[in-house]
Scaffold this motif. Structure first.
Motif: not given
Length: 248
Positions: A230-244
């Motif tokens: 969906r839109p803003h995929h890159d932002l969500q992906s970066a957030a998951r990386h940050q959390a992990a």
């Protein structure tokens, strides 16, 4: 059930067009909503013969109380369910002081955390470091806060693999700028342009999955894996990386 609904509809028909004061008008409107929200015509009926049954669905924005018509069902999770309202708070973490608070009905897009958060922050000045739980992790809200210059520590929602214990979206290399997706087996396919109500982009691995040794960990679809973002995929992906990783 049929008798109650028929009586309500008869009363509403009798009152139609009459000059009612505010209190009576409110009561009539409430009766109309309640009489129709949980029922549907019985089998073989079009509703004109007075036969009704309880609808096998949940009415959107369903009224649950005649004493408090603004109260709603709250489904925090599959196990945690309540009735009433949700309180939204903004707290300054160093002092523990509440800086904003609002009470909203428990359901409805207008009362979702993503819609309420900007109001909680409206009186703040300058870029903030924002800490929030996954309820505030909607992609649109993350984009809005990021564009405003805020630094976010908002827990992203967990990804669900297509196969239990298998690959998730983050196991694919998704290049939204180049418009490509590479799967764990190394196959690269184009990412389609955004389309549909949610402006989703899809990458179809049709024909590439049949002989793939990783298929059992990736998909159960006969035609092969389809990756959807969906839109803003890159932002969500970066957030998951940050959390992990714990990076900031």
């Amino acid at each position: 059930m049929s008798g109650l609904v028929t009586d309500a509809l008869t009363l509403l028909d009798h009152l139609s067009g009459q000059d009612l004061d505010e209190s009576a008008g409110h009561a009539v409107g409430l009766l109309a909503l309640i009489a129709g929200q949980d029922v549907e015509p019985a089998d073989g009926s079009d509703g004109t013969d007075g036969r009704w049954r309880i609808a096998r669905r949940t009415a959107p924005d369903r009224i649950i109380s005649t004493v408090d018509p603004e109260a709603r069902h709250i489904h925090k999770s599959g196990q945690q369910r309540d009735d009433g309202y949700k309180a939204h708070l903004a707290v300054e973490p160093e002092t523990g002081l509440f800086t904003a608070i609002t009470l909203r009905p428990g359901a409805g897009a207008a009362h979702h955390e993503a819609a309420v958060a900007p109001d909680l922050l409206a009186a703040e000045r300058g870029p903030l470091q924002i800490l929030a739980d996954a309820a505030y992790a909607a992609a649109e809200l993350r984009a809005t806060l990021t564009d405003a210059g805020h630094r976010l520590l908002i827990k992203p929602p967990a990804l669900k693999p297509a196969v239990v214990g298998g690959f998730t979206l983050d196991d694919f290399v998704i290049d939204t700028s180049a418009g490509t997706v590479t799967c764990p087996a190394g196959h690269t396919v184009p990412l389609a342009a955004a389309a549909g109500r949610y402006q989703q982009r899809r990458a179809a691995f049709t024909g590439l999955c049949a002989a793939c040794p990783l298929r059992d960990r990736c998909t159960t679809a006969k035609t092969g894996r389809i990756v959807t973002i969906r839109p803003h995929h890159d932002l969500q992906s970066a957030a998951r990386h940050q959390a992990a990783t714990g990076s900031r």
